[in-house]
Structure formats: structure tokens, C-alpha cells
Design a protein around this motif. Structure first.
Motif: not given
Length: 424
Positions: A199-203
Motif C-alpha cells: 500500500g505504499l506509493t511508488t513513482t
């Protein structure tokens, strides 16, 4: 451009940088896109990503990020007030909530955490805010649409700032949920962003919104993809450096991949492969002149096309020599390549002689110092910074003379179709 099947439009930062830009984007959607079977991928507004990077960097170093944060917020609020005059408009409430979460994220940024991980959690709010704004504005314009969180569909590993895609899972999720939505209405989502299983954001890397759009196009078996830019199409050079640019009316996937690899700024390097694999044509068109022809990128062939000039500034030329002056062997090269891969230093050019190996790469002070620390026991390392790399594809004598004139050439390398020149 196709009128059947799903279309994917990507709007970059310049195409949503102001209230008038949002109005123009809505006109393009109405005139060219229609009211369904269209997925819109949106970048952060204007130069917001740069500003968020500065705010996050200050927060990470436990310095005062508040002035930079307030500038970002004021910029968005000015656009909001022009598009949604009523203070109780849901768009203004939604964006205010996102800014509250962004502020909390910056407040809780810890210097003990990974810098790149912290970057992804904070800088991602540019796209979340701009896409929410576009979603509400299109609704107000009578264009029904669903706002979709791309982090729930573009699934990646935790390689922060350069996340690697889980293609099978991503495709399964997109195919499951989005086609039914698209049959009913437009879909608005974000470029640049992915999400981990935790559930963590990545780019996906800077300018990764093009790649995001290509991922959605591939997984949806789209009929076409279109990138809306502030230029007439795919140009053979940056007009800031070359005033007499040529717009390619049509160009091949292969040619575009090579141009992107060498650093052409119009298309993200990872964008073309998924489109070429499914033969999905890519259009590059101007949001300033939507009726213009633009460029079609597809499976085509030409005997001869105009030379392409690609410029990469802030380059570093690094040379490695074996300390005992023996030849640079395959084993030596393996050691160097491993260190470059571990430090995520991408070679823009490489050249070897009997006793040295040289590369040209984007200059990152920290990564360069770590590279020297890693390899200085085995190699003599010299480097020059502040250089420029020119790549000329489909070159001729006139095009090479044009870029070399009056410059000190430190390294030159030619193949049959491409010449690369490092200059001071």
C-alpha cells in the motif's frame, strides 16, 4: 485518429498549468475524445513536481518546508478559485483535504528513512491533486467521469523513484475493473504513480506519466494513445536550441525508441515498447493547436528522414584505468558494470581503449562519489563535469558540423546511423 475502441489521452504538466489550460483540456476531450471509451492520464500541474521535490528535500533535512509548501498550495488555490468560484464546491474541499495529507506527510518525513522512499510518498501528491481537479472540472462541464487511483492498478516493486512493474498483476487488475467503467463514462487517473503490495506509493521515474499512459493502453488493448504537448508533434530537435526544427508527420516505433533512449524529451524511454508490442499507434499532438496533424508513431519504414538532434546537459565523463597498466579486461568491465548498476548510474555513452574505459552519464554528485569509493582500490578514476552530450541520429556532414562548430570535443563515437559527441 481512430474513432472506435478505447483511447488513452495523456495530459502533461504544461497542458494543465492554469485555469485556461484546464478549460482547453476539457475542450479537447469534448471535441476529440468523446464521452466514453476514453481514459485520461494527468501529470502534476505546471512545475509542481519540481516544487514538491524542493519541499520534500527541506522536510527530509528537517528544515523549514512551510514557505515552499504554501507557495504550492497558493498556486493550486488560485486555479481552483478561477475554475470553481463557489467556496463550498466539492472540488475545493477535495483539494484542501489532499493538501492537508500532503502537509502531514511532509511533517512526518524522517531523515532516518530512505530518501527515495520519502520522495515517492510526498512528490506523488502533484498528480493526485491535478487529477482530482480535472475530474471535478469535467463533471462541471457535463462530462461524466470516474476518478481512479492509479496506485491501485499499476502495481510495482519497492524500487523507489524507478519502480519496476508487476505486469501480470497490473494487467489483471486493469482488465478486471476499467473496461466496464469506460463503456459508461470517461476515466481520469494519474501518471507517474504506482503502488506496492503493502500500500505504499511508488513513482516510475521523472516524466513517467507517458509510461503510465502506455501501461494503461497496453492493458486495455487500446485503439490508440495520444500525448498532448506544447509542440506540434515529435520534433527533430529542441526548439530552444535549434530554431529551424522539423516536425515528423510519421515515424517508426524503432526510430522513436532509439531517440528516447538517447534522451529525446518528448517521449519517455519506456513508453514505446508496450505500444509497439501490441501495435497501438501513438499520436503526439499540440494542445495549442488540436486540429493540427501532429506526429503518428507506428510500425512504418522510411529510407531517409531528417537528422534528429538530442542534447543532454550536465554530463559527467568518467574514465577508468587499471592500476598496473594492463589491458582493461572483460572481468574489469564486469566489475565496473556491476558498480554502475548498483548505484543506478545509466551510461549515455561508453568507449574503451586498450588501457582505459570511459563512460558519459548524467551528473549526480553523491552517486559519483560513491562510485569512486567503490572502485578506487581497483582503478585509477578521472572525471570531468559540466559537459554536454550531443547525439545526432541519421547524421550527415552538415548536421555534425552544426553541433561541433566552436566546441571542444572530448569524445566522439560514430555508428552507421548515429554519432555521439561529448563537448566542453
Amino acid at each position: 485518429m481512430s474513432t472506435d475502441g478505447i483511447k488513452v489521452y495523456k495530459f502533461g504538466g504544461a497542458s494543465v498549468k492554469s485555469a485556461e489550460a484546464f478549460r482547453n483540456a476539457a475542450r479537447i476531450v469534448k471535441t476529440h475524445g468523446g464521452e466514453r471509451q476514453l481514459l485520461l492520464v494527468v501529470s502534476a500541474m505546471g512545475k509542481t513536481t519540481n516544487a514538491l521535490e524542493q519541499a520534500m528535500d527541506l522536510a527530509y533535512r528537517q528544515q523549514d518546508f512551510e514557505p515552499e509548501y504554501q507557495r504550492i498550495k497558493a498556486y493550486h488555490e488560485e486555479v481552483l478559485a478561477e475554475l470553481f468560484p463557489a467556496p463550498d464546491n466539492p472540488a475545493r474541499q477535495r483539494v484542501a483535504q489532499l493538501f492537508e495529507v500532503l502537509h502531514s506527510t511532509l511533517q512526518h518525513t524522517s531523515p532516518h528513512a530512505s530518501y527515495d522512499m520519502a520522495y515517492d510518498q510526498a512528490v506523488s501528491y502533484g498528480e493526485l491533486i491535478s487529477s482530482a481537479l480535472l475530474h471535478h472540472f469535467l463533471q462541471d462541464q457535463g462530462l461524466a467521469n470516474a476518478w481512479v487511483d492509479s496506485r491501485e492498478y499499476i502495481k510495482t516493486d519497492s524500487t523507489w523513484r524507478e519502480a519496476r512493474l508487476d505486469w501480470p498483476l497490473t494487467e489483471r487488475l486493469i482488465k478486471r475493473d476499467l473496461p466496464p467503467l469506460l463503456r459508461q463514462q470517461l476515466v481520469v487517473t494519474q501518471g507517474f504513480l504506482g503502488g506496492t503490495g503493502e500500500g505504499l506509493t511508488t513513482t516510475l521515474g521523472r516524466e513517467g506519466s507517458d509510461f503510465s499512459a502506455a501501461i494503461f493502453a497496453y492493458c486495455l488493448d487500446a485503439a490508440e494513445m495520444c500525448i498532448w504537448k506544447d509542440v506540434e508533434g515529435l520534433l527533430n530537435a529542441d526548439p530552444k536550441h535549434f530554431p529551424d526544427t522539423v516536425c515528423y508527420p510519421e515515424i517508426s516505433f524503432q526510430e522513436t525508441v532509439e531517440m528516447a533512449y538517447y534522451g529525446a524529451s518528448v517521449i519517455h524511454p519506456k513508453t514505446i515498447k508496450p505500444l509497439a508490442n501490441k501495435q497501438i499507434p501513438l499520436y503526439v499532438k499540440s494542445f495549442l493547436n488540436p486540429e493540427g496533424r501532429g506526429t503518428k508513431i507506428c510500425d512504418c519504414r522510411f529510407d531517409k528522414i531528417a537528422p534528429a538532434y538530442i542534447i543532454k546537459e550536465n554530463q559527467c565523463l568518467i574514465s577508468f584505468s587499471v592500476k598496473d597498466f594492463t589491458f582493461v579486461s572483460e572481468k574489469n568491465l564486469g566489475t565496473i558494470f556491476k558498480a554502475l548498476a548498483d548505484l543506478r548510474i545509466k551510461m549515455n555513452l561508453m568507449q574503451n581503449s586498450a588501457i582505459s574505459f570511459s563512460i558519459c552519464a548524467d551528473f549526480h554528485q553523491e552517486r559519483l562519489q560513491r562510485l569512486i569509493q567503490t572502485l578506487s582500490d581497483q582503478f585509477i578514476i578521472h572525471y570531468n563535469t559540466g559537459l554536454t552530450l550531443y547525439t545526432v541520429k541519421n547524421y550527415d556532414a552538415a548536421s555534425l558540423a552544426r553541433v561541433m562548430d566552436g566546441k571542444e570535443v572530448l569524445l566522439e563515437q560514430r555508428t552507421r546511423n548515429t554519432c555521439q559527441i561529448v563537448t566542453r
